[in-house]
Write a protein that holds these residues in place. Structure first.
Motif, PDB file in Angstrom:
ATOM      1  N   GLY A   1       5.518  23.757 -19.525  1.00 18.40           N
ATOM      2  CA  GLY A   1       5.457  22.320 -19.795  1.00 18.40           C
ATOM      3  C   GLY A   1       4.088  21.911 -20.297  1.00 18.40           C
ATOM      4  N   GLU A   2       4.058  20.902 -21.149  1.00 15.89           N
ATOM      5  CA  GLU A   2       2.807  20.332 -21.657  1.00 15.89           C
ATOM      6  C   GLU A   2       2.790  18.873 -21.229  1.00 15.89           C
ATOM      7  N   LEU A   3       1.909  18.539 -20.294  1.00  9.82           N
ATOM      8  CA  LEU A   3       1.988  17.276 -19.578  1.00  9.82           C
ATOM      9  C   LEU A   3       0.877  16.310 -19.957  1.00  9.82           C
ATOM     10  N   ASN A   4       1.233  15.044 -20.024  1.00  9.51           N
ATOM     11  CA  ASN A   4       0.252  13.977 -20.167  1.00  9.51           C
ATOM     12  C   ASN A   4      -0.165  13.478 -18.790  1.00  9.51           C
ATOM     13  N   LEU A   5      -1.287  12.821 -18.731  1.00  3.36           N
ATOM     14  CA  LEU A   5      -1.692  12.137 -17.505  1.00  3.36           C
ATOM     15  C   LEU A   5      -0.786  10.946 -17.254  1.00  3.36           C
ATOM     16  N   ASN A   6      -0.480  10.693 -15.981  1.00  4.33           N
ATOM     17  CA  ASN A   6       0.179   9.438 -15.650  1.00  4.33           C
ATOM     18  C   ASN A   6      -0.875   8.414 -15.226  1.00  4.33           C
ATOM     19  N   GLU A   7      -0.448   7.204 -14.939  1.00  2.00           N
ATOM     20  CA  GLU A   7      -1.395   6.121 -14.634  1.00  2.00           C
ATOM     21  C   GLU A   7      -2.234   6.437 -13.398  1.00  2.00           C
ATOM     22  N   ARG A   8      -1.621   7.013 -12.373  1.00  2.00           N
ATOM     23  CA  ARG A   8      -2.348   7.338 -11.147  1.00  2.00           C
ATOM     24  C   ARG A   8      -3.428   8.384 -11.413  1.00  2.00           C
ATOM     25  N   GLN A   9      -3.071   9.431 -12.167  1.00  2.40           N
ATOM     26  CA  GLN A   9      -4.045  10.472 -12.498  1.00  2.40           C
ATOM     27  C   GLN A   9      -5.173   9.931 -13.365  1.00  2.40           C
ATOM     28  N   LEU A  10      -4.818   9.021 -14.245  1.00  3.28           N
ATOM     29  CA  LEU A  10      -5.824   8.445 -15.131  1.00  3.28           C
ATOM     30  C   LEU A  10      -6.848   7.637 -14.341  1.00  3.28           C
ATOM     31  N   GLN A  11      -6.373   6.879 -13.370  1.00  2.00           N
ATOM     32  CA  GLN A  11      -7.280   6.090 -12.538  1.00  2.00           C
ATOM     33  C   GLN A  11      -8.212   6.988 -11.746  1.00  2.00           C
ATOM     34  N   PHE A  12      -7.688   8.094 -11.247  1.00  2.94           N
ATOM     35  CA  PHE A  12      -8.525   9.040 -10.500  1.00  2.94           C
ATOM     36  C   PHE A  12      -9.568   9.683 -11.416  1.00  2.94           C
ATOM     37  N   SER A  13      -9.124  10.094 -12.602  1.00  6.08           N
ATOM     38  CA  SER A  13     -10.021  10.791 -13.525  1.00  6.08           C
ATOM     39  C   SER A  13     -11.054   9.858 -14.131  1.00  6.08           C
ATOM     40  N   ASN A  14     -10.675   8.572 -14.251  1.00  7.86           N
ATOM     41  CA  ASN A  14     -11.583   7.572 -14.816  1.00  7.86           C
ATOM     42  C   ASN A  14     -12.079   7.997 -16.199  1.00  7.86           C
ATOM     43  N   ILE A  15     -11.132   8.392 -17.067  1.00  7.61           N
ATOM     44  CA  ILE A  15     -11.540   8.929 -18.364  1.00  7.61           C
ATOM     45  C   ILE A  15     -11.052   8.115 -19.555  1.00  7.61           C
ATOM     46  N   GLY A  16     -10.335   7.032 -19.331  1.00  6.20           N
ATOM     47  CA  GLY A  16      -9.941   6.278 -20.501  1.00  6.20           C
ATOM     48  C   GLY A  16      -8.653   5.503 -20.336  1.00  6.20           C
ATOM     49  N   ASP A  17      -8.108   5.101 -21.466  1.00  6.19           N
ATOM     50  CA  ASP A  17      -6.913   4.278 -21.527  1.00  6.19           C
ATOM     51  C   ASP A  17      -5.681   5.164 -21.676  1.00  6.19           C
ATOM     52  N   LEU A  18      -4.616   4.843 -20.926  1.00  2.00           N
ATOM     53  CA  LEU A  18      -3.411   5.673 -20.956  1.00  2.00           C
ATOM     54  C   LEU A  18      -2.790   5.714 -22.345  1.00  2.00           C
ATOM     55  N   SER A  19      -2.836   4.604 -23.072  1.00  2.00           N
ATOM     56  CA  SER A  19      -2.247   4.559 -24.408  1.00  2.00           C
ATOM     57  C   SER A  19      -2.967   5.506 -25.363  1.00  2.00           C
ATOM     58  N   ILE A  20      -4.243   5.757 -25.096  1.00  2.00           N
ATOM     59  CA  ILE A  20      -5.015   6.701 -25.910  1.00  2.00           C
ATOM     60  C   ILE A  20      -4.835   8.121 -25.391  1.00  2.00           C
ATOM     61  N   GLU A  21      -4.952   8.294 -24.078  1.00  2.00           N
ATOM     62  CA  GLU A  21      -4.850   9.623 -23.480  1.00  2.00           C
ATOM     63  C   GLU A  21      -3.502  10.286 -23.745  1.00  2.00           C
ATOM     64  N   SER A  22      -2.459   9.479 -23.870  1.00  2.00           N
ATOM     65  CA  SER A  22      -1.117  10.038 -24.072  1.00  2.00           C
ATOM     66  C   SER A  22      -0.913  10.601 -25.474  1.00  2.00           C
ATOM     67  N   ASN A  23      -1.930  10.486 -26.330  1.00  2.00           N
ATOM     68  CA  ASN A  23      -1.809  11.036 -27.686  1.00  2.00           C
ATOM     69  C   ASN A  23      -1.968  12.548 -27.737  1.00  2.00           C
ATOM     70  N   ARG A  24      -2.346  13.161 -26.626  1.00  2.00           N
ATOM     71  CA  ARG A  24      -2.406  14.620 -26.577  1.00  2.00           C
ATOM     72  C   ARG A  24      -2.166  15.083 -25.139  1.00  2.00           C
ATOM     73  N   PRO A  25      -1.576  16.264 -24.971  1.00  4.41           N
ATOM     74  CA  PRO A  25      -1.308  16.752 -23.612  1.00  4.41           C
ATOM     75  C   PRO A  25      -2.595  17.061 -22.869  1.00  4.41           C
ATOM     76  N   TYR A  26      -2.581  16.838 -21.577  1.00  8.64           N
ATOM     77  CA  TYR A  26      -3.754  17.069 -20.734  1.00  8.64           C
ATOM     78  C   TYR A  26      -3.639  18.395 -19.977  1.00  8.64           C
ATOM     79  N   THR A  27      -2.411  18.735 -19.564  1.00 12.68           N
ATOM     80  CA  THR A  27      -2.190  19.865 -18.667  1.00 12.68           C
ATOM     81  C   THR A  27      -1.154  20.824 -19.236  1.00 12.68           C
TER      82      THR A  27
END
Length: 268
Positions: free
Chosen positions: A234-260
């Motif tokens: 699987g190639e996974l994007n961050l969800n909102e909870r993970q994004l808040q923990f990581s503190n790395i940006g906006d979900l609408s931007i982060e979802s443009n490429r897989p994280y995991t």
């Protein structure tokens, strides 16, 4: 000895030892764990266990015995502090350099062929010898006829190779205007993808973090070479909870490429 950024950076220790993680919040992982095997007296090993959240979850779910391994003395100390008294006999932690430990030496030689399930989260992109590591995991798992019809298995999550490929110290989204666009968009730069090996980056207050870039092709073919059968990728994007923990940006931007990158394999 491999790098140990956690024991040198209290920000990292505090960030990664004060999380509330449960399998209920990790729906894909929860669905891929071989519960029918490990709940019936199974043994589990967590390689790169951090503060031991997954180990404790396994004990609470009824697993017979769990061993967690990590290079960080501070994270293992935290993990031991969090063990409940009723978990002490079933849960053990080992401090070890996961890039260089010898399977033929104590305590690992006594663990060969002992585990029904192995787990590793965000470790492999720190390893300089991927094939050697997979061989060790293969050796630690029980022979395939010892764990029922499903066979002993290994799940690991790692930074997606799209994230680890570029050689920039501060790798991040850049602005780019596509043909026909009125405004620029945030895009993730991909470079040096087929040039595998060492990368140096900065991360959460730590400078000069060493990572290793491997392509998806290398992950899959190395696992097959060692003797595993691919069960799920699987190639996974961050969800909102993970994004808040990581503190790395906006979900609408982060979802443009897989994280995991998420891979489950079964021992042949």
């Amino acid at each position: 000895m491999s790098q140990n950024a956690y024991d040198k950076n209290d920000i990292l220790i505090n960030k990664f030892s004060n999380r509330t993680r449960t399998l209920e919040k990790e729906s894909l992982l929860n669905s891929k764990i071989p519960w029918e095997i490990i709940k019936n007296g199974g043994n589990v090993i967590d390689v790169g266990c951090g503060d031991g959240w997954f180990c404790r979850e396994m004990i609470e779910k009824g697993v017979n015995q769990v061993i967690g391994i990590d290079i960080s003395e501070k994270l293992i100390e935290k993990a031991r502090e969090l063990i409940n008294k009723d978990q002490e006999e079933k849960l053990k932690y080992i401090i070890a350099d996961l890039d260089n430990f010898e399977i033929s030496e104590p305590p690992f030689n006594s663990l060969i062929g002992s585990f029904d399930f192995a787990f590793s989260s965000f470790l492999t992109h720190y390893l300089s010898d991927l094939e050697s590591f997979f061989k060790k995991i293969y050796s630690l798992l029980k022979p395939n006829n010892s764990s029922g019809s499903g066979g002993s298995s290994f799940i690991f999550l790692t930074e997606h190779p799209i994230r680890t490929s570029t050689k920039c110290i501060e790798n991040k989204f850049i602005d780019h205007k596509f043909e026909g666009d009125e405004h620029s968009r945030k895009v993730w730069p991909i470079a040096n993808y087929n040039e595998q090996g060492k990368r140096v980056t900065n991360w959460i207050g730590s400078k000069g973090i060493i990572k290793y870039h491997y392509t998806i092709e290398t992950y899959v073919n190395t696992l097959i070479k060692v003797g595993f059968k691919i069960d799920y990728l699987g190639e996974l994007n961050l969800n909102e909870r993970q994004l808040q923990f990581s503190n790395i940006g906006d979900l609408s931007i982060e979802s443009n490429r897989p994280y995991t990158l998420f891979i489950k394999v079964i021992k042949n």
